[in-house]
Design an enzyme around this catalytic site. Structure first.
Site, PDB file in Angstrom:
ATOM      1  N   SER A 559      25.934 -36.699  28.214  1.00 30.55           N
ATOM      2  CA  SER A 559      25.740 -35.328  28.688  1.00 30.55           C
ATOM      3  C   SER A 559      25.823 -35.304  30.213  1.00 30.55           C
ATOM      4  CB  SER A 559      24.418 -34.774  28.156  1.00 30.55           C
ATOM      5  OG  SER A 559      24.357 -33.380  28.281  1.00 30.55           O
ATOM      6  N   ASP A 646      29.902 -28.736  19.730  1.00 33.68           N
ATOM      7  CA  ASP A 646      28.910 -28.862  20.797  1.00 33.68           C
ATOM      8  C   ASP A 646      28.908 -27.590  21.639  1.00 33.68           C
ATOM      9  OD1 ASP A 646      27.276 -29.605  22.932  1.00 33.68           O
ATOM     10  OD2 ASP A 646      28.165 -31.598  23.121  1.00 33.68           O
ATOM     11  N   HIS A 678      25.878 -31.254  19.842  1.00 34.51           N
ATOM     12  CA  HIS A 678      25.617 -32.035  21.051  1.00 34.51           C
ATOM     13  C   HIS A 678      24.951 -33.369  20.731  1.00 34.51           C
ATOM     14  CE1 HIS A 678      25.359 -32.435  25.357  1.00 34.51           C
ATOM     15  NE2 HIS A 678      24.051 -32.630  25.321  1.00 34.51           N
TER      16      HIS A 678
END
Length: 707
Positions: A559, A646, A678
């Site tokens: 991320s 996501d 995600h």
């Protein structure tokens, strides 16, 4: 529009279709922005070609992937039970069953109202009076993806509220189950956020919904047994910089509505006895002031304990009257630089205070009578600890979670009156695991500007102390955003690396929260480059101190940590043999320039607003990975993972990044889960396979893949 055909092991080449983006007089030509069109069959075809290529390139690792999967599985007690948590007249716990992907949520009745000792549950032994509330395997039947976003039982224990996402987009369908019959009621509320809950009387459900940018913006009240079209909106936040959340205090006196950005918060109280009362602000919103309140009853008076940063960089703890929160403040714990107060959680007789000091999580018991905070002692140099699973207001104990790099996850009940730690369970690690076979330590590395950066390391002792002999393979992890701290916690999957001689290390770089608010502030906005240069400094230190060498060093981040990976690949490609970027935020400037994309406006407090501020635009353009891929660079091997659904980091970011890397000759792979979000795939076996895929690739880069 399509990708070049996948011939043999030939890498797919994304078609160059230039589009021009202009901001602040700067024209940027983007060859791969067309990949954003998720519904375009050509985009799906390209992603499928990437997956096929990645599978072909890693086919030789299939035996190793299977071995790692089996190692994870063989170390895990697949049929197991969690430590029961007391709530009302029941003990609540979870089951896992060998061969099943998802947990089973259960409960059993208390032996008596004075019973605070959870029953010792044994796999394979029936639990008297057990009731299955929700079997995740049954709920997931027919779906490739399954996730629970809400799970709450009414105070009287008669109803279950649960929210399900079967796409990975974090929009949940809420349902209510009658626990006497096991049947779901007609109530269905679609497209909610996570975290819905019952009102204390069980009559209502409080939930939040999102706007088109995936920002939770509204709090709703649903009366059980009525159609969702009749639901009442209790609160709406129109400012796109702020998200909302809601939940009841442990005392069940108030509904608290939270409104926040990454730098400003405001909370509202609503009496639980009358949820249609207009919400009352605790402290009016002020830019840059964050606070969080919890309700307690002290000396017969309703009070709020509030952790805040108004004139206190690392926060202080105060007490105010609940009916006059803007009135006089009693300072309970004054601001102490370097001790970052995080949270206060009130119970009937005392409160638990959470904070960080010297890079580690700390817990203390707050005496209402004296105001003193008694810190709990843990005896390892590195550890992770926190309070959780404590729904009861009048409890004599606090449930704690504890672990370290070498101590498996442990559940304690801490008896406040005596200071005794009662061991309830330590995560079983099968196959003869012994903590004494491993060692951990903390080092401090000097960054380019002289700042000392903490680094946590763990290794298997039989391979020798890192830095005292031959260079060792090292797996270096980093994050460094949102004041999020990466804890030195235990991982079963990591043993597959450690037992092959790999040293695992965490670089606690600026932008995280390990060393207080200043550590975060100095790694965000116009200081963001410190996050990247800190990581590079740690890598250089590990090489210079003979812990490793560039040929034996791999890096990983996910991320926002994936942005870190992309940035260091550009800054210091010569230091790394390989980089694993999980759901990486690598096209940050494109995303943050577009306020129509999910969460963009909220993110301006973290990264800056390049849309309206030319200086922010110019600064971000110097470090965003996609913008800075360049020719003539010998990039390390790169694997990027992503998920089609996501909503936090769109698949298009790593897809574009890999296309651009490959265009300049880099060895880059993309693996896209076509039904996930995600957090990646759902289901524990699927997650183990996914992690085995990643670890096998890292071992291959390090030259440790078995034949």
């Amino acid at each position: 529009m399509s990708s070049a055909p996948l011939g043999g092991s030939a890498a797919p080449r994304a078609v160059v279709h230039p589009t021009t983006r202009t901001h602040h007089g700067d024209d940027v030509v983007d060859d791969y922005e067309w990949l954003r069109a998720k519904q375009d069959p050509a985009v799906i075809a390209h992603l499928e070609a990437e997956n096929a290529y990645t599978e072909a390139r890693t086919a030789h690792l299939a035996p190793l992937r299977q071995r790692i999967f089996e190692e994870i599985r063989s170390r895990t007690r697949e049929t197991d039970l969690s430590v029961p948590t007391r709530q009302g007249e029941w003990w609540y716990y979870g089951r896992t069953v060998e061969g099943q992907q998802y947990g089973i949520h259960c409960r059993a009745p208390l032996a008596s109202p004075e019973d605070w000792t959870p029953p010792a549950l044994t796999p394979g032994v029936d639990v008297p009076g057990e009731q299955v509330l929700l079997d995740g395997n049954e709920a997931a039947a027919g779906h490739e993806f399954f996730s629970l976003g809400s799970f709450d039982v009414s105070t009287d224990g008669t109803r279950l509220l649960y929210g399900v996402d079967v796409e990975g987009d974090e929009r949940y369908s809420l349902r209510v189950r009658d626990l006497a019959t096991g049947a779901d009621l007609d109530d269905v509320v679609e497209n909610t956020s996570a975290g819905a809950c019952f009102s204390p009387d069980g009559r209502f459900v409080v939930y939040t919904t999102m706007d088109d940018a995936w920002r939770p913006d509204s709090v709703w009240l649903h009366e059980v047994g009525t159609d969702a079209t009749a639901d009442v909106r209790l609160f709406h936040e129109p400012d796109e910089r702020y998200w909302v959340g809601a939940g009841f205090t442990r005392s069940e006196h108030y509904l608290v509505i939270d409104v926040g950005s990454s730098i400003t918060t405001e909370e509202y109280l609503v009496p639980a006895s009358d949820l249609r009362t207009p919400p009352r602000s605790i402290w009016p919103r002020r830019e840059g002031v964050e606070y969080a309140a919890t309700h307690a009853v002290v000396g017969g008076e309703d009070v709020l304990y509030i952790v805040h940063n108004d004139g206190a960089l690392d926060f202080e703890l105060v007490r105010v009257a609940a009916d006059d929160p803007t009135g006089p403040r009693t300072v309970i714990s004054a601001h102490e630089p370097g001790r970052r107060l995080l949270d206060v959680s009130a119970f009937r007789d005392w409160a638990v205070v959470s904070y960080r000091r010297e890079g580690l999580a700390r817990l203390g018991i707050l005496s209402y009578e004296t105001g003193a905070i008694d810190e709990l002692d843990f005896d390892e140099e590195l550890y992770a600890a926190g309070a959780g699973g404590n729904p009861e207001w009048a409890t004599p104990i606090v449930r704690l979670g504890y672990g370290s790099f070498i101590t498996p996850g442990t559940v304690y009940d801490y008896v406040v009156a005596t200071g005794e730690f009662l061991l309830r369970k330590r995560q079983p690690v099968l196959g003869g695991y012994s903590p004494s076979d491993y060692a951990q330590r903390r080092e401090w590395v000097r960054a380019d500007d002289g700042t000392l950066v903490p680094v946590s390391l763990v290794w298997r002792r039989s391979f020798g102390e890192p830095g005292t002999g031959q260079a060792r393979p090292v797996h270096l992890y980093g994050y460094g955003s949102y004041e999020h701290s990466i804890e030195p916690g235990f991982s079963v999957a990591r043993l597959s690396m450690l037992d092959r001689g790999v040293v695992f290390a965490i670089a606690h770089v600026r932008g995280g929260g390990e060393l207080g608010r200043a550590w975060y502030e100095n790694g965000k906005l116009q200081h963001k480059r410190n996050t990247f240069t800190d990581f590079v400094a740690v890598a250089r230190h590990l090489v210079a101190s003979d812990v490793t060498s560039p040929a034996l060093l791999v890096a990983e981040g996910g991320s926002a940590g994936g942005l870190l990976m992309g940035a260091v690949a550009n800054l210091a490609p010569e230091l790394f043999a390989g980089i694993l970027a999980d759901v990486p935020f690598v096209d940050a400037l494109t995303t943050i320039l577009d306020p129509s994309l999910p969460l963009t406006v909220i993110e301006w407090d973290e990264w800056g607003d390049p849309l309206h501020d030319p200086s922010v635009y110019e600064y971000m353009k110097t470090y965003t990975p996609y913008e800075n891929v360049r020719e003539g660079v010998d990039y390390p091997r790169i694997l990027a993972t992503t998920s089609l659904n996501d909503t936090r980091v769109y698949y298009v970011e790593p897809a574009k990044w890999v296309a651009r890397l490959r265009a300049v000759g880099a060895d880059a792979l993309l693996k896209c889960e076509m039904v996930a979000g995600h957090g990646g795939v759902s289901g524990r076996y699927n997650a183990w396979h996914q992690r085995a895929f990643e670890l096998a690739w890292l071992l291959d880069v390090l030259g440790l893949a078995e034949d």
